[in-house]
Scaffold this active site. Structure first.
Site: not given
Length: 369
Positions: A106, A203
């Site tokens: 991410c 995430c």
């Protein structure tokens, strides 16, 4: 590092609605930057299971912070990009019997790629900033990534794939702060989210129950749990992707009056291999093979490097010798527990993060079992 601020230098803060990014924005405004914030929606909520819509609360918190600090807030939707660049890779790796780290992916693909480009090109920013607990330092024409001074909050492990260009355009105000001080500041300036808990879980996906979430994307494939010592079936697993090397809890073992650990996952036979806790020494590794190693600032072609490593973000560093070849081989000075393919090994010299790579295979410390 100290910042020489030119009048009207514009900086975009990735504001999640949490206390860290909020105080990041406050610090930068106090320093004299022209601060604006971006709230990223990176996941399309699915509330079919009556799950709380966390993104809406986070967005409300972000709006309250910007109102308090008198900062402009932009809202962007990167859900498609997150799906394509992060989540598909995460699911693919799980299916391949690996244990990937979506936070690292991410940061690489969303925060320091798509968000950075959006901020520079669309919002005409000079810099971006995040609430990561790391330090950026310039040495001549090279940018270094250093660990934050708060050892418990240091996030250099998750940023080890950042590039020189990305570092140049990024500012990390919290690297020289302890989390306790950040919360004190938030309380003193009366920000509503001062006591908000740190985010956990995958995430941008929120506090969903992992198994309930993953089974929407990967079908359960039950198989046998095998005791490696006597080859006997001692339970049934729900799917290899639910488990990781070194896992002890929630193993669904029949008559489980003993402690067992996951030592191996056999994809072809769909078997989860476990070992009794009293023999967990067999889960230790003396080294590992790593996929292509990325270096943040080293340009020379080294054949070997002596440094320290982490295989998990909160792990104590271990000295190692790295041989750089087609199959990058890392030998540890001390054996490390539960080396897991798909996770990352991150390299350090003192407090400087050198880079890292993804583990492809462990080298067992004991092999006579």
């Amino acid at each position: 590092m100290k910042y020489k601020i030119i009048k009207q230098q514009k900086i975009i803060v990735a504001l999640s609605g949490g206390v860290d990014s909020s105080i990041t924005a406050w610090i930068l405004k106090k320093l004299g930057f022209n601060v604006e914030c971006v709230f990223m929606k990176n996941w399309e909520e699915d509330n079919n299971n009556n799950e709380k819509c966390y993104y809406k609360q986070d967005y409300l918190d972000a709006k309250n912070v910007c109102k308090k600090l008198k900062i402009k807030l932009h809202k962007v939707n990167f859900s498609y990009e997150y799906w394509e660049k992060v989540f598909k890779i995460f699911i693919k790796e799980l299916k391949n019997n690996k244990t990937p780290n979506p936070d690292i992916i991410c940061n690489e693909e969303i925060k320091f790629n798509i968000f950075l480009k959006f901020s520079i090109k669309i919002l005409k920013a000079d810099f971006i900033s995040t609430g990561h607990y790391v330090i950026k330092k310039r040495k001549k024409n090279i940018f270094l990534l250093l660990k934050g001074i708060d050892e418990k909050k240091d996030q250099s492990y998750f940023l080890h794939k950042i590039t020189q260009k990305q570092l140049q355009k990024s500012i990390f105000p919290l690297g020289n702060f302890y989390k306790k001080k950040v919360r004190e500041i938030a309380l003193n300036i009366k920000i509503k989210n001062a006591k908000k808990k740190d985010s956990t879980g995958i995430c941008f996906i929120g506090k969903k129950k992992y198994k309930n979430f993953i089974k929407k994307y990967i079908k359960n494939k039950p198989g046998n749990i095998i005791n490696i010592e006597n080859k006997k079936i001692i339970g049934i697993h729900k799917g290899l992707f639910y488990y990781t090397i070194g896992q002890r809890k929630n193993l669904n073992i029949i008559n489980n009056n003993k402690s067992y650990y996951v030592i191996k996952k056999k994809k072809k036979k769909n078997e989860l291999i476990v070992i009794q806790g009293k023999k967990k020494k067999y889960i230790y590794s003396k080294g590992a093979y790593v996929k292509k190693i990325y270096f943040i600032h080293l340009n020379k072609k080294y054949k070997r490097i002596f440094c320290k490593i982490k295989t998990r973000s909160q792990q104590k560093e271990v000295k190692c010798k790295l041989k750089i070849k087609k199959k990058n081989k890392i030998i540890f000075e001390k054996p490390i527990f539960a080396i897991t393919p798909g996770q990352s090994i991150v390299l350090y010299k003192k407090n400087i993060c050198l880079g890292g790579g993804v583990i492809t295979k462990n080298i067992p410390y004991f092999s006579n079992i």
